[in-house]
Enzyme design. Structure first.
Site, PDB file in Angstrom:
ATOM      1  N   ARG B 258       0.842  -1.144   0.052  1.00  0.00           N
ATOM      2  CA  ARG B 258      -0.435   0.239   0.138  1.00  0.00           C
ATOM      3  C   ARG B 258       1.087   1.187  -0.264  1.00  0.00           C
ATOM      4  NH1 ARG B 258      -2.573   0.251   5.135  1.00  0.00           N
ATOM      5  NH2 ARG B 258      -1.276   2.328   5.049  1.00  0.00           N
ATOM      6  N   HIS B 262      -3.346   4.486   4.676  1.00  0.00           N
ATOM      7  CA  HIS B 262      -5.014   3.623   4.834  1.00  0.00           C
ATOM      8  C   HIS B 262      -5.910   4.352   4.118  1.00  0.00           C
ATOM      9  CE1 HIS B 262      -8.301   1.241   6.101  1.00  0.00           C
ATOM     10  NE2 HIS B 262      -8.789   1.822   7.424  1.00  0.00           N
ATOM     11  N   TYR B 271       4.366   4.675  10.906  1.00  0.00           N
ATOM     12  CA  TYR B 271       4.732   4.128  11.077  1.00  0.00           C
ATOM     13  C   TYR B 271       5.048   2.882  10.276  1.00  0.00           C
ATOM     14  CZ  TYR B 271      -0.067   3.379   8.556  1.00  0.00           C
ATOM     15  OH  TYR B 271      -0.851   3.744   7.358  1.00  0.00           O
TER      16      TYR B 271
END
Lengths: 325, 367
Positions: B258, B262, B271
């Site tokens: 990805r 998100h 992160y």
């Protein structure tokens, strides 16, 4: 006309409707060869074959979740959950999808299915087999929830549920599965969803109940009748949508009311019924409406269950209380 | 049989088209001639433009939260390309490209993310379930749909999408178990994009691969390079063919990445490092198809500038159409819960109408 108990009446409804509508299929744990743990689907697999009466793996979310796919794929699934105590893994599917599909797709998809399950206490069943958590279901928009209290209504309501274009949860009071026998006609008749019934006319107190509590309430009405108190007993029959018009009309006549349910008291449907009476018939009330309910406790194991469940004694005390207010 | 050769337990993974755009021509199936391949590439470019525009629309306040597909174009397009009109596609929420390929208009997809239920009202002939936010719950719907095909003797196959995080949910395992038990014509397609929001794939399971989970349910699983259009295409091709032939379900784990957040509400800098993202850019699924096609003389910088501009224009038009189609009628809050509006909702609808009318009449819409 045959005298049937509720299990036989439900079985007859399923058999007749399955013969009429080839899209109806049954699925669940033990519904096939065994005929269901309470035998509601007894003989149906032999009659309709294993492609229409399907034993599934033991997984409630999957029984209900795949039923959505089966419904979108053209079937009318009747999913059986073995006990209401095992409904909860499937609640996500009911709340997140089955109840929402028509609305969230603006009518592109609908989920015409029936989810049946035995509920309620009183049969000395093991832990997790006696709860009545129907208020959880009544709180969910987009579904209907029916609860029969007699064999006749069981058949008529189930036929209505099977023909309804939207999802219907069908709660079966297992305590009276075989306790009442009455004449149930063969062939089609329906009891409409969303219509309560006055099962005993009276003019001094209105008593509202559903499921197995209707029988207890009738017993209480009988007991107080000997003292000259006339109780009108209403069997709600469908808790969602709720026929509050029948309740309100009765309260307007009697001015007094008692609501009976075996589910916990707090946030139970008794509170909802009282709120609606307050909204629509407050000035008719001569006394506060009494609730006779299960306690706000965990349902006890079988040795104590009789003390938990409302019975005719507790109900008649409440009736006297509202009369003497 | 790809399944036999690419056994996830033997640490085998199907990868065909290299990040440099090289591949063994022996892999090209006959139907995937240059024209067909160029079409799939074109759909990948369209998806990326649609996706980039959605991010901009969100930033400009013209769209709600959006879940971008950036970096997952091969997994989207290479899989959905195998479906016929009769087949069902069951999306999660990062399948914009797959849904487009199956016939959902970008206008509707935008409309959904803009906050309007009509975005899930697909045309009658488009067999796609609505976008599904509760993770993995849709896998059961997909199995039900493929089970329906089996019970009816119909020929449709169901392609179910989920993410790596979705494999941790019980519904996924119940769906796999039902599919295996009843041998339904189902293809489970995991877009393993390495993250469930911030939690990495290694925190979802101790299994070495997600593909191997199929083995426990009695059917094959395969791991493919999910940024490789050819690998995704060929694995899905075989899975769909098997399902259609009555040979039961399959699981495909597409290892992708990805590249975006998100959703637009996420901050991936918390992160993952810039360096990691930079490394991943080398494996961009779009780039390698473009390099391959360039080597074959099928595209060049000029054709690609034109293509991107055309697709951006299309996406902008679709966004404008979506905005024009947004329904502001509060009656619709009530009107679609049941086939017929029940009296209690009619009552609440009338109350809402009275309330809104009164609000409109008051000087500033205030209490």
């Amino acid at each position: 006309m045959a005298k049937l108990n509720m299990v036989e009446a439900l079985n007859l409804a399923l058999a007749e409707e399955m013969a009429r509508d080839p899209q109806i299929i049954l699925l669940g744990e033990d519904v096939g060869q065994l005929g269901g743990v309470f035998r509601v689907s007894d003989g149906l697999q032999a009659q309709f074959g294993p492609k229409r009466v399907i034993d599934t793996p033991l997984a409630e979310a999957a029984i209900v979740g795949t039923s959505l796919g089966l419904a979108v794929g053209g079937f009318k699934p009747v999913a059986e959950l073995q006990f209401m105590g095992f409904l909860y893994p499937a609640l996500d599917q009911i709340i997140s999808h089955i109840s929402r599909y028509r609305n969230r797709t603006r009518g592109r998809y609908s989920v015409p299915l029936v989810i049946r399950m035995p509920y309620g206490g009183g049969i000395h069943a093991p832990e997790h087999h006696s709860e009545s958590t129907e208020a959880l279901l009544a709180h969910i928009p987009g579904i209907k929830v029916a609860i029969p209290a007699t064999p006749y209504d069981a058949k008529g309501l189930l036929i209505s549920a099977l023909r309804d274009p939207d999802p219907v949860i069908f709660l079966e009071p297992k305590r009276i599965y075989r306790a009442i026998r009455e004449e149930v006609p063969a062939g089609e008749f329906t009891v409409p969803l969303g219509q309560a019934q006055i099962v005993r006319p009276g003019d001094q107190v209105t008593a509202v109940a559903w499921g197995s509590m209707v029988r207890e309430t009738l017993r209480a009405a009988e007991a107080v009748a000997e003292e000259g108190v006339s109780v009108e007993v209403i069997d709600l029959r469908t808790i969602s949508p709720m026929d509050d018009a029948t309740v309100v009309a009765s309260i307007q006549k009697t001015g007094r009311g008692v609501v009976v349910h075996e589910a916990c008291r707090t946030a139970g449907l008794g509170a909802e019924i009282i709120a609606r009476v307050n909204e629509k018939a407050f000035l008719s009330l001569a006394a506060p409406i009494e609730r006779v309910t299960g306690f706000d406790t965990i349902f006890p194991l079988l040795k104590l269950e009789e003390h938990y469940l409302p019975d005719a004694f507790r109900i008649s005390r409440a009736i006297r209380k509202v009369v003497n207010f | 049989m790809l399944w036999a050769e690419y056994d996830p337990l033997a640490n085998r993974r199907l990868a065909i088209l290299s990040p440099e755009g090289q591949m063994d021509e022996g892999w090209r199936p006959s139907e995937l001639d240059d024209e067909a391949l160029l079409h799939l590439y074109d759909r990948m470019v369209a998806l990326r433009q649609a996706d980039l525009l959605a991010l901009n629309l969100q930033r400009a306040g013209r769209m709600g939260t959006y879940a971008p597909t950036l970096g997952q174009e091969a997994a989207n397009i290479g899989s959905a390309a195998l479906l016929q009109a009769e087949d069902w596609l069951v999306p999660s929420f990062r399948e914009t490209g797959a849904m487009l390929l199956k016939g959902v208009s970008l206008k509707l997809i935008y409309l959904y993310w803009m906050g309007c239920e009509w975005g899930s009202h697909f045309p009658e002939e488009v067999r796609v379930l609505p976008i599904c936010a509760p993770v993995s719950t849709q896998t059961l719907h997909g199995v039900g749909l493929s089970w329906a095909a089996q019970l009816k003797g119909e020929n449709w196959v169901t392609l179910i999408y989920l993410g790596d995080g979705g494999t941790s949910k019980g519904d996924f395992h119940e769906a796999m178990n039902f599919a295996g038990t009843f041998q339904t014509p189902t293809v489970f397609f995991i877009q393993n994009n390495q993250f469930a929001i911030s939690v990495p794939r290694t925190r979802q399971t101790a299994s070495a691969t997600l593909a191997q989970k199929a083995i426990a349910y009695g059917f094959p699983g395969i791991q493919v390079d999910g940024n490789d259009l050819m690998a995704v295409y060929l694995a899905t091709r075989e899975a769909v063919a098997r399902a259609r032939a009555g040979q039961g379900p399959c699981l495909i784990e597409a290892q992708t990445y990805r590249m975006g957040p998100h959703t637009t509400a996420d901050d991936p800098t918390r992160y993952r490092s810039e360096a990691e993202l930079k490394t991943q850019e080398r494996f961009d699924p779009l780039l390698r198809v473009r390099l391959y096609l360039e080597n074959r003389g099928l595209v060049n910088p000029e054709t690609e500038a034109t293509r991107e501009a055309q697709h951006l224009k299309w996406a902008q038009e679709q966004a404008r159409e979506a905005e024009a189609a947004i329904s502001y009628n509060p009656d619709e809050i009530f009107d679609y819960h049941f086939a017929e509006l029940p009296p209690y909702l009619a009552e609440q609808k009338a109350y809402c109408q009275r309330f809104l009318a009164a609000k409109g009449e008051s000087a500033h819409g205030q209490a």
